[in-house]
Design an enzyme around this catalytic site. Structure first.
Site, PDB file in Angstrom:
ATOM      1  CE  LYS A  42      -4.174  -1.810   2.256  1.00 18.06           C
ATOM      2  NZ  LYS A  42      -5.294  -1.557   3.244  1.00 18.06           N
TER       3      LYS A  42
ATOM      4  CG  ASP B 180      -8.591   0.264   3.434  1.00 19.28           C
ATOM      5  OD1 ASP B 180      -9.439  -0.614   2.777  1.00 19.28           O
ATOM      6  OD2 ASP B 180      -7.451   0.089   3.463  1.00 19.28           O
TER       7      ASP B 180
ATOM      8  CB  ALA C  97      -1.700   5.487  15.020  1.00 19.65           C
TER       9      ALA C  97
ATOM     10  CB  ALA D  73      -6.935   0.047   9.192  1.00 23.07           C
TER      11      ALA D  73
HETATM   12  P1  NDP Z   1      -1.161  -2.076  11.011  1.00 19.85           P
HETATM   13  O1  NDP Z   1      -0.357  -2.986  11.145  1.00 19.85           O
HETATM   14  O2  NDP Z   1      -0.827  -0.990   9.859  1.00 19.85           O
HETATM   15  O3  NDP Z   1      -1.691  -1.306  12.279  1.00 19.85           O
HETATM   16  C1  NDP Z   1      -1.882  -2.033  13.320  1.00 19.85           C
HETATM   17  C2  NDP Z   1      -2.538  -1.223  14.513  1.00 19.85           C
HETATM   18  O4  NDP Z   1      -2.966  -2.112  15.362  1.00 19.85           O
HETATM   19  C3  NDP Z   1      -1.267  -0.221  15.088  1.00 19.85           C
HETATM   20  O5  NDP Z   1      -1.876   0.847  15.661  1.00 19.85           O
HETATM   21  C4  NDP Z   1      -0.854  -0.967  16.251  1.00 19.85           C
HETATM   22  O6  NDP Z   1      -0.229  -0.238  17.257  1.00 19.85           O
HETATM   23  C5  NDP Z   1      -2.074  -1.674  16.780  1.00 19.85           C
HETATM   24  N1  NDP Z   1      -1.901  -3.080  17.554  1.00 19.85           N
HETATM   25  C6  NDP Z   1      -1.680  -4.182  17.232  1.00 19.85           C
HETATM   26  N2  NDP Z   1      -1.597  -4.980  18.045  1.00 19.85           N
HETATM   27  C7  NDP Z   1      -1.802  -4.272  19.204  1.00 19.85           C
HETATM   28  C8  NDP Z   1      -1.634  -4.742  20.473  1.00 19.85           C
HETATM   29  N3  NDP Z   1      -1.595  -5.861  20.989  1.00 19.85           N
HETATM   30  N4  NDP Z   1      -2.101  -3.777  21.508  1.00 19.85           N
HETATM   31  C9  NDP Z   1      -2.289  -2.494  21.085  1.00 19.85           C
HETATM   32  N5  NDP Z   1      -2.241  -2.103  19.881  1.00 19.85           N
HETATM   33  C10 NDP Z   1      -2.173  -2.808  18.844  1.00 19.85           C
HETATM   34  O7  NDP Z   1      -2.557  -2.859  10.165  1.00 19.85           O
HETATM   35  P2  NDP Z   1      -3.708  -2.154   9.406  1.00 19.85           P
HETATM   36  O8  NDP Z   1      -3.987  -0.692   9.915  1.00 19.85           O
HETATM   37  O9  NDP Z   1      -3.182  -2.292   7.990  1.00 19.85           O
HETATM   38  O10 NDP Z   1      -4.975  -3.266   9.809  1.00 19.85           O
HETATM   39  C11 NDP Z   1      -5.633  -3.170  11.000  1.00 19.85           C
HETATM   40  C12 NDP Z   1      -6.661  -3.858  11.010  1.00 19.85           C
HETATM   41  O11 NDP Z   1      -7.705  -3.597   9.961  1.00 19.85           O
HETATM   42  C13 NDP Z   1      -6.445  -5.506  10.394  1.00 19.85           C
HETATM   43  O12 NDP Z   1      -7.097  -6.224  11.375  1.00 19.85           O
HETATM   44  C14 NDP Z   1      -6.953  -5.646   9.116  1.00 19.85           C
HETATM   45  O13 NDP Z   1      -7.443  -6.808   8.770  1.00 19.85           O
HETATM   46  C15 NDP Z   1      -7.962  -4.410   9.598  1.00 19.85           C
HETATM   47  N6  NDP Z   1      -8.788  -3.853   8.026  1.00 19.85           N
HETATM   48  C16 NDP Z   1      -9.991  -4.138   7.873  1.00 19.85           C
HETATM   49  C17 NDP Z   1     -10.548  -3.526   6.763  1.00 19.85           C
HETATM   50  C18 NDP Z   1     -11.779  -3.674   6.305  1.00 19.85           C
HETATM   51  O14 NDP Z   1     -12.169  -3.448   5.012  1.00 19.85           O
HETATM   52  N7  NDP Z   1     -12.807  -4.196   7.274  1.00 19.85           N
HETATM   53  C19 NDP Z   1      -9.617  -2.642   5.842  1.00 19.85           C
HETATM   54  C20 NDP Z   1      -8.431  -2.684   6.039  1.00 19.85           C
HETATM   55  C21 NDP Z   1      -7.690  -3.250   7.409  1.00 19.85           C
HETATM   56  P3  NDP Z   1       1.191   0.230  17.248  1.00 19.85           P
HETATM   57  O15 NDP Z   1       1.383   1.212  16.122  1.00 19.85           O
HETATM   58  O16 NDP Z   1       1.540   0.473  18.777  1.00 19.85           O
HETATM   59  O17 NDP Z   1       2.179  -1.266  16.695  1.00 19.85           O
END
Ligand code: NDP
Length: 271
Positions: free
Chosen positions: A60, A96, A120, A123
Site C-alpha cells: 500500500k 478503506d 494509528a 486502517a
Molecule cells: P497496521 O499493522 O498498519 O496497524 C496495526 C495497528 O494495531 C497499530 O496501531 C498497532 O499499534 C495496533 N496494535 C496491534 N496489536 C496491538 C496490541 N496488542 N496492543 C495495542 N495495539 C496494537 O495494520 P492495518 O491498519 O493495516 O490493519 C488493522 C486491522 O484493520 C487489521 O485487522 C485489518 O484486517 C483491518 N482492516 C479491515 C478492513 C475492512 O475493510 N474491514 C480494511 C483494512 C484493514 P502500534 O502502532 O503500537 O504497533
C-alpha cells in the site's frame, strides 16, 4: 496483482459476483507479489492493460512512487489500496476510509461528532483522514506506539485543520462519556474471537456507537461487550463491502449491487 495465484479472498468473491450481476465479463484475480517484485508487477499491469487493482500490506505504501498520480485522500494518507487506469495513467486511491465512513453513515452521520480512533496504522490513518474530511468535530487517536499516534494526530491538525489529539494507550483505555463513536482500528481480535481490546468496557454507554474494523470474526469480543452494554455496533464487514463498492464504482463508473456483495462476503466467511 501478479505472481502466484492464491485461493481467493472475500473481496475477490464479492467482486466477481458483482461483475456478473452487472453483466460485465470482468475478472478479479488474487495474486501474491513479493515486495521486491512490486515494480515489475505494476509494469505488468500497464503492459497487460489491467483496468485496475487492489493492493494490500506491504504494497500500500511501496506502490506510491510507481504510480502516475494520487487522489488527494491517498496523498494525505500516504497509502493506496486501489489503482485505476485512466487515459493510460495509473492513479492511486484509498477506499478503506471511505468504506468505513459509508458504513458508519448507516447508523450515524460523522459530521459534528466526537470520535475516538483506537490505532494509528494503515486502517486507522485512512479512517481518521476520511472522518476529518467528513466534518468530525473532534478526533482522539489512541495508540500503543506514541510516534505513530502523534504523527497521525499531527497530520489531522496540520493538513486538515481538524480538532485532533493523541492519547497514549496505557493498560486499559476508558472511552470518555462525551464521545459519540469509538472505532477499533487496530488488528487486535483478528482471527481471535476471545481476544480483548484493552478498553474499560464499564465506561461504554448506550449512546456510544462502537465500530470494529476486524471482519474475521465479524462478531468480535469488543462488539459483543458493547452490545451487552446497550451500544449500537458496527462490524468490519460493512467497511469491507463498502471499500469494494467504492472501488467497483471507480473502475466501472457504475453502482454495484451492494446487498449482493454483502451476502457474498457473508457466504465466503460463513457468517
Ligand atoms: P497496521 O499493522 O498498519 O496497524 C496495526 C495497528 O494495531 C497499530 O496501531 C498497532 O499499534 C495496533 N496494535 C496491534 N496489536 C496491538 C496490541 N496488542 N496492543 C495495542 N495495539 C496494537 O495494520 P492495518 O491498519 O493495516 O490493519 C488493522 C486491522 O484493520 C487489521 O485487522 C485489518 O484486517 C483491518 N482492516 C479491515 C478492513 C475492512 O475493510 N474491514 C480494511 C483494512 C484493514 P502500534 O502502532 O503500537 O504497533
Amino acid at each position: 496483482m501478479f505472481g502466484q495465484p492464491v485461493a481467493g479472498n472475500p473481496t475477490q468473491y464479492m467482486m466477481e459476483k458483482a461483475f456478473a450481476d452487472a453483466g460485465l465479463e470482468w475478472r478479479y484475480l488474487t495474486l501474491e507479489v513479493a515486495a521486491e517484485d512490486l515494480a515489475d508487477a505494476v509494469r505488468g499491469m500497464r503492459a497487460m492493460g489491467f483496468r485496475g487493482g487492489n493492493l494490500t500490506v506491504p504494497h500500500k505504501v511501496a506502490v506510491l512512487p510507481l504510480l502516475d498520480g494520487l487522489s488527494p485522500a491517498a496523498e494525505l494518507m500516504g497509502a493506496v489500496n486501489t489503482v485505476h487506469r485512466q487515459d493510460g495513467k495509473l492513479l492511486g486511491e484509498n477506499t478503506d476510509g471511505k468504506g468505513f465512513v459509508e458504513s458508519l453513515r448507516g447508523v450515524t452521520d460523522p459530521s459534528g461528532k466526537k470520535i475516538v480512533v483506537l490505532g494509528a496504522g494503515g486502517a486507522a490513518r485512512a479512517i481518521a483522514v476520511e472522518l476529518a474530511l467528513a466534518g468530525a468535530a473532534e478526533i482522539t487517536i489512541v495508540n500503543r506506539s506514541a510516534d505513530r499516534g502523534q504523527a497521525l494526530a499531527a497530520l489531522l491538525v496540520e493538513k486538515l485543520q481538524a480538532q485532533a489529539a493523541f492519547v497514549p494507550w496505557e493498560k486499559e483505555y476508558a472511552p470518555p462519556e462525551e464521545a459519540d463513536v469509538i472505532v477499533n482500528a487496530t488488528s487486535i481480535g483478528l482471527n481471535s474471537p476471545q481476544t480483548r481490546v484493552p478498553i474499560a468496557a464499564a465506561a461504554l454507554r448506550p449512546h456510544h456507537v462502537v465500530a470494529d474494523v476486524v471482519f474475521n470474526p465479524a462478531q468480535t469480543r469488543l462488539l459483543r461487550e458493547a452490545q451487552e452494554r446497550g451500544c449500537t455496533t458496527l462490524d468490519g464487514l460493512g467497511m469491507l463491502v463498502n471499500q469494494a463498492v467504492t472501488a467497483f464504482r471507480i473502475w466501472t463508473g457504475r453502482d454495484p449491487n451492494a446487498a449482493l456483495m454483502r451476502d457474498a462476503v457473508e457466504e465466503f466467511l460463513g457468517v
